[in-house]
Scaffold this motif. Structure first.
Motif, mmCIF file in Angstrom:
data_model
loop_
_atom_site.group_PDB
_atom_site.id
_atom_site.type_symbol
_atom_site.label_atom_id
_atom_site.label_comp_id
_atom_site.label_asym_id
_atom_site.label_seq_id
_atom_site.Cartn_x
_atom_site.Cartn_y
_atom_site.Cartn_z
ATOM 1 N N ILE A 253 24.921 -43.602 -45.559
ATOM 2 C CA ILE A 253 23.966 -44.453 -46.284
ATOM 3 C C ILE A 253 22.559 -43.910 -46.069
ATOM 4 O O ILE A 253 22.198 -43.479 -44.976
ATOM 5 C CB ILE A 253 24.083 -45.915 -45.819
ATOM 6 C CG1 ILE A 253 25.496 -46.437 -46.124
ATOM 7 C CG2 ILE A 253 23.063 -46.790 -46.520
ATOM 8 C CD1 ILE A 253 25.756 -47.851 -45.655
ATOM 9 N N HIS A 254 21.726 -43.954 -47.111
ATOM 10 C CA HIS A 254 20.453 -43.245 -47.099
ATOM 11 C C HIS A 254 19.384 -43.896 -46.219
ATOM 12 O O HIS A 254 18.793 -43.230 -45.376
ATOM 13 C CB HIS A 254 19.914 -43.114 -48.523
ATOM 14 C CG HIS A 254 20.933 -42.659 -49.518
ATOM 15 N ND1 HIS A 254 21.947 -41.797 -49.184
ATOM 16 C CD2 HIS A 254 21.103 -42.945 -50.833
ATOM 17 C CE1 HIS A 254 22.701 -41.570 -50.253
ATOM 18 N NE2 HIS A 254 22.208 -42.255 -51.264
ATOM 19 N N LEU B 96 22.560 -36.242 -60.560
ATOM 20 C CA LEU B 96 22.394 -35.355 -59.408
ATOM 21 C C LEU B 96 22.351 -36.144 -58.104
ATOM 22 O O LEU B 96 23.044 -35.807 -57.139
ATOM 23 C CB LEU B 96 21.110 -34.527 -59.562
ATOM 24 C CG LEU B 96 20.769 -33.632 -58.372
ATOM 25 C CD1 LEU B 96 21.858 -32.600 -58.142
ATOM 26 C CD2 LEU B 96 19.419 -32.941 -58.586
ATOM 27 N N VAL B 97 21.551 -37.205 -58.066
ATOM 28 C CA VAL B 97 21.448 -37.998 -56.840
ATOM 29 C C VAL B 97 22.778 -38.694 -56.541
ATOM 30 O O VAL B 97 23.193 -38.788 -55.382
ATOM 31 C CB VAL B 97 20.300 -39.028 -56.950
ATOM 32 C CG1 VAL B 97 20.218 -39.867 -55.685
ATOM 33 C CG2 VAL B 97 18.979 -38.326 -57.193
ATOM 34 N N ILE C 100 25.333 -33.661 -38.039
ATOM 35 C CA ILE C 100 24.292 -32.665 -38.290
ATOM 36 C C ILE C 100 24.721 -31.724 -39.419
ATOM 37 O O ILE C 100 23.929 -31.395 -40.314
ATOM 38 C CB ILE C 100 23.992 -31.882 -37.003
ATOM 39 C CG1 ILE C 100 23.400 -32.830 -35.947
ATOM 40 C CG2 ILE C 100 23.028 -30.722 -37.281
ATOM 41 C CD1 ILE C 100 23.210 -32.193 -34.585
ATOM 42 N N GLY C 101 25.976 -31.313 -39.391
ATOM 43 C CA GLY C 101 26.485 -30.440 -40.446
ATOM 44 C C GLY C 101 26.454 -31.109 -41.802
ATOM 45 O O GLY C 101 26.199 -30.458 -42.823
ATOM 46 N N GLY C 102 26.723 -32.423 -41.845
ATOM 47 C CA GLY C 102 26.681 -33.158 -43.107
ATOM 48 C C GLY C 102 25.299 -33.146 -43.723
ATOM 49 O O GLY C 102 25.149 -33.005 -44.945
ATOM 50 N N VAL C 103 24.264 -33.274 -42.899
ATOM 51 C CA VAL C 103 22.885 -33.238 -43.387
ATOM 52 C C VAL C 103 22.571 -31.871 -43.984
ATOM 53 O O VAL C 103 22.072 -31.751 -45.117
ATOM 54 C CB VAL C 103 21.899 -33.561 -42.244
ATOM 55 C CG1 VAL C 103 20.461 -33.296 -42.675
ATOM 56 C CG2 VAL C 103 22.052 -35.015 -41.803
ATOM 57 N N VAL D 115 18.674 -37.998 -49.591
ATOM 58 C CA VAL D 115 20.046 -38.494 -49.449
ATOM 59 C C VAL D 115 20.602 -38.156 -48.071
ATOM 60 O O VAL D 115 21.255 -38.984 -47.425
ATOM 61 C CB VAL D 115 20.946 -37.892 -50.552
ATOM 62 C CG1 VAL D 115 22.422 -38.131 -50.248
ATOM 63 C CG2 VAL D 115 20.588 -38.491 -51.909
ATOM 64 N N ALA D 116 20.351 -36.944 -47.607
ATOM 65 C CA ALA D 116 20.963 -36.473 -46.371
ATOM 66 C C ALA D 116 20.334 -37.066 -45.117
ATOM 67 O O ALA D 116 21.029 -37.258 -44.112
ATOM 68 C CB ALA D 116 20.868 -34.947 -46.305
#
Length: 330
Positions: A192-193, A310-311, A96-99, A127-128
């Motif tokens: 992975i997206h 950026l992506v 969750i923190g990564g998102v 991405v998240a």
């Protein structure tokens, strides 16, 4: 009835082609030990021209969307609350923190560099959370602007391409980092997206890794609802009146969760679980083949360099964050 028959006829060529690629991938897996999911995506990419053929394009698009969602939903029969408990609060907080960190870092970077923060939020959310689906949902609540459609199209193409590359590269990277099956599943599902590529990457390693990667990915997908709702409140604006909004929580996620809940409660008979698992595997294999057939490597070269950078930076950010976190926590 006539309309249904016409629809079936229009979809059949593309679905049949995707199924043939899936069967070829399974043949290679059984006879040469190659991962079936990986073979399906690679064979599909080699046949990408078929997705532009009018007779096969509708069925390929159907396979990549509908069969994927059916396959993922049916995976719920293999998931239980025990797996979530086994994941642990530490890893759950990391996911969750990564998102949240990826989206926050994207907006901050855009502000520092003087770039469009709305585009940074759109691409960072894609991405998240869950790639193209997240991009479409987030786009629906952003203020209407001239560049909006262009940014959405670019984001969908770029995250799909990077996700396909990650599907091939990340299992190798996880092995080089010395991750075990559990750590690899969390890493693949957390970085992975798109759902399709998470499934492909996870099951190319092992069934255990695929199950866990899918679970982790769906935890990320369920965050789409609070992120989009939060964005709508912050923007204090609505999407254009009458525009069709994608669901905040996709139906296939609800199906997955419902089957997982029934499985956790012991309410699913063994024969049903086995049949659903088999249907799920073939649906996913066919969907992965179709995703490959829709992937054009050339398209990534047709968009702007700064936006690609950026992506790519967002993709690298969440991969490094989750990789370090997993090494520390798991």
């Amino acid at each position: 009835m006539t309309r249904l028959a016409d629809t079936a006829r229009s979809l059949f060529p593309g679905v049949a082609l995707a199924a043939l690629v899936a069967m070829a991938a399974q043949f290679l897996s059984e006879h040469y030990g190659a991962p079936a999911m990986l073979m399906a995506i690679l064979l599909g990419i080699a046949l990408a021209f078929l997705s532009e053929e009018p007779r096969s394009a509708p069925g390929i698009a159907f396979s990549s969307r509908v069969l994927l969602r059916i396959g993922v939903a049916l995976l719920g029969v293999r998931i239980s609350t025990g797996m979530v408990q086994e994941l642990g609060l530490g890893l759950l907080a990391l996911i969750i923190g990564g998102v949240l960190a990826t989206i926050g870092a994207s907006i901050l970077a855009a502000w520092v560099l003087g770039r469009d923060r709305l585009f940074a939020f759109l691409s960072g959310g894609a991405v998240a959370i869950c790639g193209a689906s997240a991009a479409m949902a987030i786009s629906s609540v952003l203020p209407r602007r001239e560049e909006g459609e262009r940014d959405l199209i670019f984001t969908v193409v770029s995250v799909t391409m990077l996700s396909t590359l990650a599907m091939i590269a990340y299992p190798i990277l996880a092995d080089r980092l010395g991750f075990d099956m559990r750590q690899t599943g969390v890493f693949l599902g957390g970085t992975i997206h798109d759902v399709a590529q998470v499934v492909g990457a996870g099951y190319s390693v092992s069934e255990e890794t695929g199950d866990l990667a899918t679970l982790v990915k769906l935890i990320r997908v369920t965050m789409l609802a609070p992120i989009v709702l939060g964005a709508a409140l912050v923007m204090r604006r609505r999407a254009p009146e009458g525009a069709k909004r994608p669901p905040l929580v996709p139906g296939f996620v609800l199906g997955f969760l419902a089957l997982a809940a029934l499985n956790s409660a012991g309410l699913l008979p063994v024969w049903f679980s086995e049949a659903a698992s088999a249907v799920s595997r073939w649906a996913l294999l066919t969907a992965i083949a179709a995703v490959g057939m829709k992937t054009s490597l050339k398209k990534l070269l047709d968009v702007g360099g700064p936006a690609i950078a950026l992506v790519a930076a967002q993709t690298a950010f969440i991969a490094v964050l989750l990789g370090v976190g997993i090494a520390v926590i798991a």
